[in-house]
Design a protein around this motif. Structure first.
Motif, mmCIF file in Angstrom:
data_model
loop_
_atom_site.group_PDB
_atom_site.id
_atom_site.type_symbol
_atom_site.label_atom_id
_atom_site.label_comp_id
_atom_site.label_asym_id
_atom_site.label_seq_id
_atom_site.Cartn_x
_atom_site.Cartn_y
_atom_site.Cartn_z
ATOM 1 N N SER A 94 14.964 1.126 68.135
ATOM 2 C CA SER A 94 14.140 1.310 66.936
ATOM 3 C C SER A 94 13.816 2.782 66.697
ATOM 4 C CB SER A 94 12.841 0.504 67.062
ATOM 5 O OG SER A 94 13.100 -0.882 67.058
ATOM 6 N N THR B 171 9.197 -2.274 72.760
ATOM 7 C CA THR B 171 8.917 -3.454 71.944
ATOM 8 C C THR B 171 7.555 -4.049 72.257
ATOM 9 O OG1 THR B 171 10.018 -4.904 73.543
ATOM 10 C CG2 THR B 171 11.346 -4.036 71.737
ATOM 11 N N SER C 180 19.763 0.333 66.751
ATOM 12 C CA SER C 180 20.075 -0.852 65.958
ATOM 13 C C SER C 180 20.116 -0.456 64.492
ATOM 14 C CB SER C 180 18.994 -1.933 66.148
ATOM 15 O OG SER C 180 19.108 -2.574 67.390
ATOM 16 N N THR D 102 9.615 -9.902 64.328
ATOM 17 C CA THR D 102 10.950 -9.312 64.438
ATOM 18 C C THR D 102 10.972 -7.855 63.995
ATOM 19 O OG1 THR D 102 13.277 -9.579 63.826
ATOM 20 C CG2 THR D 102 11.637 -10.084 62.135
ATOM 21 N N PHE D 103 11.832 -7.081 64.665
ATOM 22 C CA PHE D 103 12.123 -5.710 64.248
ATOM 23 C C PHE D 103 13.274 -5.691 63.235
ATOM 24 C CE2 PHE D 103 9.794 -5.040 68.086
ATOM 25 C CZ PHE D 103 9.285 -3.757 68.048
ATOM 26 N N VAL D 104 13.931 -6.813 63.057
ATOM 27 C CA VAL D 104 15.163 -6.865 62.274
ATOM 28 C C VAL D 104 14.868 -6.790 60.777
ATOM 29 C CG1 VAL D 104 17.129 -8.340 61.689
ATOM 30 C CG2 VAL D 104 16.429 -8.092 64.069
ATOM 31 N N THR D 105 15.713 -6.072 60.059
ATOM 32 C CA THR D 105 15.558 -5.883 58.628
ATOM 33 C C THR D 105 15.620 -7.219 57.889
ATOM 34 O OG1 THR D 105 16.475 -3.651 58.668
ATOM 35 C CG2 THR D 105 16.620 -4.833 56.588
ATOM 36 N N ARG E 203 7.763 -3.282 58.797
ATOM 37 C CA ARG E 203 9.118 -2.886 58.418
ATOM 38 C C ARG E 203 9.174 -2.620 56.915
ATOM 39 N NH1 ARG E 203 9.208 -7.740 60.407
ATOM 40 N NH2 ARG E 203 9.913 -8.545 58.391
ATOM 41 N N LYS F 213 17.701 -2.672 62.575
ATOM 42 C CA LYS F 213 16.245 -2.571 62.702
ATOM 43 C C LYS F 213 15.783 -1.472 61.744
ATOM 44 C CE LYS F 213 16.156 -4.642 67.269
ATOM 45 N NZ LYS F 213 15.975 -4.487 68.720
ATOM 46 N N TYR F 214 15.326 -0.351 62.267
ATOM 47 C CA TYR F 214 14.872 0.700 61.355
ATOM 48 C C TYR F 214 16.028 1.493 60.750
ATOM 49 C CZ TYR F 214 10.145 -0.518 62.552
ATOM 50 O OH TYR F 214 8.968 -1.221 62.694
#
Length: 473
Positions: free
Chosen positions: A256, A222, A283, A73-76, A432, A286-287
Motif C-alpha cells: 500500500s 495492515t 499492489s 479491504t485495501f482493494v480498489t 480509499r 490497492k492505492y
C-alpha cells in the motif's frame, strides 16, 4: 484463494436447496409454475437461456456486501467508467502472449519504468521488474530471488546443513508466512511490544545470522496503517555488516505505502535511494487505484534477480523471458494501471491520496471525540487507522461495534493483534479513493446512532475474546 469442499450428498439432493427459477426469468409462459430448478452442486443436464442464467447468478450476488462500504479491504472498489471500458476491451487478451499482444506488453514495460522512476532507482535502465496478479505473488517472487541469491552464496552449506531464514515483523501480511511454508524458509518474526505495533530495527538485526536470506520491511502495516522505519532498518543492517561481514538485503513490501509515500511523504527515504534495498513490491489494485488483481515487483538490477529464475519460453512465435508463479492472465488490469498512471500523473495521485488521508485523519478525530475509543493511529501515514475501546467501556467491545455496523451495511473489521499483544482487540478503518467525505459522515452518523444502544448493554454480546482471531487482510 480460499479452499472449498464439495457438497454432501444430502445437501446436493435436497429439493429445498435447489436453485429456483422465477418463471418471469425464462422464455416460457410467465404464468406457468416454477418448474425450472437447476442443481446447485452438479452440472445441469442441459443448457438454459442466457437471460435465465444471468438472473439466477445476479440475484444470489445481491446478498454480497456493498464493496463501496467495505472499510476492511485495501482493494480498489471504484474506477472511472473509461477505465472499465478499456478493461472490457482487453479482458480477452492473455498477458503471457507478448508476441501476439505487443502493445499490451509495451504498456507493462512502461509501467515498470514509471515505478522505477517513482521509487528513485539510481539507474532506472538497470531496474528489472514485472507485473503480477497482486502483491502476494510479487512477494513470493521477491522471496524466491532472496532465497536463490543466498543459496548460491552458500552452495557449500545448503541444502545439506544450513536452513535459510527470513526476518520480519509479526505484523506482515499472511503471504509472507505462506512463502516461508511453501519454500521451506524459517520465519523469524519480531513480536509487537507495548505500543510498538511493527518491526523494531534493533530486534530484527538480532535475529539475523549467516542463514538469513533477507529482512522484510513493511511500508504500511495492515494492522494499523503505520510505516515501518525502513531507513533505520537499513542502518542497523549496515552496522551488522561492519561488525560481522554479513551482507543482508532488504525487501520493502510496499503493498500500500509504495503508492502513497512517493506522493505525500516525499522526504521519507525508504526506497531504492537506500543501497541495501534490493527489491520493492506494490499492489496496483490497492492505492495504485486499479480494480483487482494487479501487482508489481521491481529489483534494483539484474544482480538481485538470479538469471536461473527467469524462464525463456518460445511461445506462439516469440522468445519470451518470464518470471511468474502462473502463466495465463488477462491484460486488462495492466492496461488499467497504465491508464491510471497516464490519467493522474504525479499531481493527480497526490491529490487523490491526500484526499484519502484527510478523510482518514478527520474520521479518526471524530471517533476520538466520542469519548469511548482510543486511537492507535491517526491515519497520517497510510489513510488507515485502528482504534479500540477505552478501559472504562465495559458494556460493549469492538466486536459488538463491528457487528452492529454491519447491520447498517458497513463492513468494519474487528480483530485481535498478534504476539505479544493478543490482549488488544481493535477496529480498523481503511479510507480509499471512492470513500468520500460524505460517506465518512454517514458512517459517523450511524456510529453515533448506535452508541446509546451499545452503552445500554449489560455486557459485550459477542462470542467472547477466546473465539476471535487475528485479521490477515
Amino acid at each position: 484463494m480460499p479452499l472449498h469442499k464439495g457438497s454432501s450428498g444430502a445437501d446436493a439432493s435436497a429439493e429445498h436447496r435447489r436453485l429456483a427459477l422465477n418463471p418471469f426469468f425464462g422464455e416460457a409462459d410467465p404464468t406457468a409454475p416454477m418448474t425450472a430448478a437447476p442443481p446447485r452442486h452438479r452440472l445441469p443436464d442441459g443448457p438454459m437461456p442466457s437471460s435465465s442464467a444471468y438472473r439466477i447468478v445476479h440475484d444470489e450476488l445481491m446478498l454480497d456486501g456493498n464493496s463501496r462500504l467495505n472499510l476492511a479491504t485495501f482493494v480498489t472498489t471504484w474506477m472511472e467508467p473509461q477505465a472499465g471500458v478499456l478493461m472490457g476491451e482487453c479482458r480477452d487478451k492473455n498477458m503471457i502472449d507478448k508476441d501476439e499482444y505487443p502493445r499490451t506488453a509495451e504498456l507493462e514495460r512502461r509501467c515498470v519504468a514509471m515505478l522505477a522512476d517513482l521509487w528513485n532507482a539510481p539507474d532506472p535502465q538497470a531496474v528489472v521488474g514485472c507485473s503480477t496478479t497482486g502483491s502476494s505473488e510479487a512477494c513470493m517472487l521477491a522471496g524466491m530471488a532472496l532465497k536463490r541469491r543466498w543459496s548460491t552464496r552458500n552452495a557449500d552449506r545448503y541444502p545439506a546443513h544450513a536452513r535459510p531464514n527470513l526476518v520480519m515483523g509479526v505484523n506482515v501480511q499472511v503471504c509472507w508466512e505462506k512463502f516461508c511454508t511453501f519454500w521451506e524458509v524459517e520465519a523469524r518474526q519480531v513480536p509487537m511490544e507495548g505500543e510498538r505495533f511493527h518491526l523494531d530495527p534493533q530486534a530484527a538485526m538480532e535475529l539475523c545470522d549467516e542463514n538469513t536470506i533477507g529482512v522484510v520491511g513493511i511500508l504500511g502495516s495492515t494492522f494499523d496503517g503505520s510505516y515501518e522505519p525502513i531507513a533505520e532498518l537499513c542502518a542497523a543492517l549496515d552496522e551488522l555488516q561492519e561488525r560481522t561481514g554479513l551482507d543482508i538485503p532488504v525487501h520493502v513490501d510496499g503493498a500500500s505505502g509504495a503508492m502513497v509515500a512517493p506522493f505525500l511523504d516525499e522526504d521519507l527515504v525508504w526506497d531504492f535511494r537506500l543501497p541495501r534495498v534490493a527489491s520493492v513490491n506494490t499492489s496496483g489494485h490497492k492505492y495504485g487505484l486499479v480494480y483487482p488483481g494487479v501487482g508489481w515487483v521491481l529489483w534494483r538490477s539484474s544482480a538481485q534477480l538470479p538469471e536461473e529464475l527467469v524462464f525463456r519460453v518460445n511461445y506462439l512465435g516469440g522468445d519470451m523471458p518470464t518470471f511468474a508463479l502462473n502463466f495465463s492472465r488477462p491484460g486488462a488490469q495492466v492496461v488499467a494501471q497504465y491508464y491510471t498512471f497516464l490519467r493522474l500523473g504525479r499531481g493527480g495521485y497526490r491529490a487523490v491520496q491526500q484526499t484519502s488521508r484527510d478523510i482518514a485523519m478527520r474520521l479518526a478525530g471524530e471517533f476520538e471525540t466520542l469519548g469511548d475509543f482510543r486511537l492507535l493511529g491517526r491515519g497520517d501515514e497510510l489513510p488507515v487507522f485502528a482504534l479500540t475501546t477505552r478501559p472504562d467501556v465495559q458494556a460493549y467491545d469492538v466486536f459488538d461495534v463491528s457487528r452492529r455496523l454491519r447491520e447498517r451495511g458497513w463492513l468494519v473489521p474487528a480483530y485481535t493483534f498478534p504476539a505479544n499483544r493478543q490482549d488488544l482487540a481493535v477496529l480498523r478503518v481503511v479510507c480509499r479513493n471512492g470513500f468520500s467525505s460524505d460517506l465518512a459522515e454517514l458512517l459517523m452518523d450511524d456510529v453515533r446512532r448506535l452508541l446509546p444502544e451499545l452503552r445500554a448493554q449489560p455486557h459485550p454480546l459477542g462470542p467472547g475474546r477466546a473465539a476471535q482471531t487475528a485479521f490477515h487482510h
